[in-house]
Design a protein around this motif. Structure first.
Motif, PDB file in Angstrom:
ATOM      1  N   ALA A 179      41.756  17.614  52.483  1.00  0.00           N
ATOM      2  CA  ALA A 179      42.181  16.773  53.602  1.00  0.00           C
ATOM      3  C   ALA A 179      41.666  15.352  53.343  1.00  0.00           C
ATOM      4  O   ALA A 179      41.384  15.005  52.202  1.00  0.00           O
ATOM      5  N   GLY A 180      41.552  14.535  54.393  1.00  0.00           N
ATOM      6  CA  GLY A 180      41.061  13.176  54.200  1.00  0.00           C
ATOM      7  C   GLY A 180      42.150  12.270  53.665  1.00  0.00           C
ATOM      8  O   GLY A 180      43.290  12.695  53.443  1.00  0.00           O
ATOM      9  N   PRO A 181      41.800  10.980  53.459  1.00  0.00           N
ATOM     10  CA  PRO A 181      42.796  10.007  52.996  1.00  0.00           C
ATOM     11  C   PRO A 181      43.213  10.270  51.550  1.00  0.00           C
ATOM     12  O   PRO A 181      42.451  10.837  50.768  1.00  0.00           O
ATOM     13  N   HIS A 182      44.423   9.861  51.201  1.00  0.00           N
ATOM     14  CA  HIS A 182      44.868   9.863  49.820  1.00  0.00           C
ATOM     15  C   HIS A 182      43.852   9.102  48.980  1.00  0.00           C
ATOM     16  O   HIS A 182      43.378   8.060  49.433  1.00  0.00           O
ATOM     17  N   PRO A 183      43.440   9.524  47.779  1.00  0.00           N
ATOM     18  CA  PRO A 183      44.024  10.635  47.014  1.00  0.00           C
ATOM     19  C   PRO A 183      43.317  11.988  47.171  1.00  0.00           C
ATOM     20  O   PRO A 183      43.582  12.887  46.375  1.00  0.00           O
ATOM     21  N   TYR A 184      42.417  12.135  48.166  1.00  0.00           N
ATOM     22  CA  TYR A 184      41.629  13.378  48.217  1.00  0.00           C
ATOM     23  C   TYR A 184      42.461  14.664  48.270  1.00  0.00           C
ATOM     24  O   TYR A 184      42.157  15.615  47.539  1.00  0.00           O
ATOM     25  N   PRO A 185      43.501  14.748  49.126  1.00  0.00           N
ATOM     26  CA  PRO A 185      44.231  16.021  49.151  1.00  0.00           C
ATOM     27  C   PRO A 185      44.792  16.405  47.775  1.00  0.00           C
ATOM     28  O   PRO A 185      44.787  17.576  47.398  1.00  0.00           O
ATOM     29  N   THR A 186      45.227  15.396  47.018  1.00  0.00           N
ATOM     30  CA  THR A 186      45.780  15.630  45.680  1.00  0.00           C
ATOM     31  C   THR A 186      44.679  15.991  44.680  1.00  0.00           C
ATOM     32  O   THR A 186      44.836  16.885  43.847  1.00  0.00           O
ATOM     33  N   VAL A 187      43.560  15.287  44.778  1.00  0.00           N
ATOM     34  CA  VAL A 187      42.441  15.507  43.855  1.00  0.00           C
ATOM     35  C   VAL A 187      41.849  16.908  44.058  1.00  0.00           C
ATOM     36  O   VAL A 187      41.632  17.654  43.103  1.00  0.00           O
TER      37      VAL A 187
END
Ligand SMILES: *Cc1c(COP(=O)(O)O)cnc(C)c1O
Length: 393
Positions: A190-198
């Protein structure tokens, strides 16, 4: 940033201006190193020799008999630290190292992500600050002590409730004035991009291993894969490898607490409304005025009023189903798995097991059902005894 980290209408980065450059720096570093040969080799060695991967895919005779299908447990509980969290912290820690950042910060609720960050801080020789709500510090003293023994500093956060939501807010606030030398190790998808992707990327090893193992052993993919959903990292790690295989059912199990009709709040994806929390748009437990409301669950690790944006999209497009398991079902399952298999499941993971058990008789006999056993339940024994004292008499 490319598509600004959107999953349909969800995700994005709703953060103070000062965090934009550091999030962009992080995205660029991630894009540069995710397939870099040296980075991947170093991470692979850590995952194998330090963390103990690959984790086994274990066929549970007891659950298979009980539900009438082939039921397999993906044993993330057997990883170093006893949960899937280390997949993510090893990846982000290494990324921080490649970016030349020597200081790590992280939030923690129950303490599991704080522990996993303290662990890699010790391993990689980095300074670690863990932000933790005062209520959680009181409730989770053994984890606080473990973090300190490993050399991390635990920073108490007061706030509305002194729990995870406040800890994340404070960690983000601290980060805004320390972006130059500090890397924020975020704990879930969750959290701001890029965290969900990372986070998805570093947890995807769960699904990739499961897929490979199923093809090797059965010559076909599983019919159902299921995982518990808090912020959504262990579930998305499992789902990611199967999203394009339309015949594989993806089932996320949320904490239903006292039950969906109890009037208490739970099940973000089933009961929440769209809103913005911790830098991203997603489903969210909120009242009529849009105020975030605290969730309730017997399992501290699922007690989060938000959820990762990709799960919100998978729900809306109907690619994944989201269901709930109550506290009572979780306690029953904890006892059941302890006695039937000699395995203490983490309360979080027991949600997924509980859902599969609730489906007894509904599968075909040769269906392959994979449950992501995200963590071990030794941490939950004291709480279990409090609710079910008769089990230890
Ligand atoms: C933290 C935790 C969870 C919940 O987090 P997700 O990001 O939803 O995976 C689930 N299981 C265990 C064992 C945990 O420690």
């Amino acid at each position: 940033m490319k598509n600004q980290g959107r999953y349909g209408q969800f995700g994005g980065y709703y953060v103070p201006e000062v965090l934009m450059p550091v999030l962009e720096e992080m995205e660029q570093a991630f894009e540069r190193y995710r397939d870099d040969e040296g980075f991947c080799r170093e991470l692979a060695v850590l995952l194998k020799d330090y963390a103990g991967r690959p984790t086994p895919l274990y066929r549970s005779e007891a659950i298979s008999k009980r539900v009438g299908a082939e039921v397999l447990l993906k044993r993330e509980d057997l990883m170093h630290g006893g949960a899937h969290k280390l997949n993510n912290t090893l990846g982000q820690g290494l990324l921080a190292k490649y970016m030349g950042k020597r200081k790590l910060i992280a939030e923690t609720g129950a303490g599991q992500h704080g522990l996993a960050t303290a662990t890699i801080g010790a391993l990689m020789g980095m300074e670690v600050k863990i932000f933790m709500g005062v209520t959680d510090i009181e409730r989770q003293m053994p984890n606080v002590q473990k973090m300190k023994i490993m050399g991390a500093e635990v920073i108490p956060v007061t706030g509305a409730s002194g729990t995870l939501k406040d800890a994340i807010n404070e960690a983000l606030r601290y980060w805004t004035s320390h972006v130059d030398d500090t890397f924020y190790v975020f704990g879930t998808a969750a959290g701001p991009h890029p965290y969900p992707t990372v986070v998805r990327h570093f947890q995807r090893i769960i699904g990739d291993e499961t897929r490979r193992e199923c093809l090797e052993r059965f010559g076909r993919l599983p019919n159902v894969v299921t995982a518990c959903v808090g912020g959504g990292s262990n579930a998305i790690g499992m789902f990611a490898a199967f999203i394009d295989d339309k015949d594989v059912r993806l089932v996320g199990v949320e904490a239903a607490g006292y039950g969906l009709d109890s009037g208490k709040h739970a099940c973000t994806l089933q009961k929440g409304k769209i809103g913005v929390l911790h830098g991203a748009k997603s489903y969210l437990l909120q009242d009529e005025n849009g105020q975030v409301i605290e969730s309730h669950s017997v399992s501290a690790g699922l007690d989060y009023p938000g959820v990762g944006p990709e799960h919100s999209l998978l729900k809306d497009i109907g690619r994944a189903e989201y269901v709930g398991a109550t506290d009572d079902e979780v306690l029953d399952t904890f006892l059941y798995l302890s006695r039937a298999e000699g395995i203490f499941p983490a309360f979080e993971s027991a949600h997924a097991v509980a859902w599969v058990i609730s489906q007894a008789g509904k599968f075909n006999a040769d269906d392959i059902i994979v449950i992501n056993l995200s963590g071990r339940g030794d941490k939950d024994v004291d709480a279990f005894i409090k609710y079910r004292p008769e089990a230890a008499q």
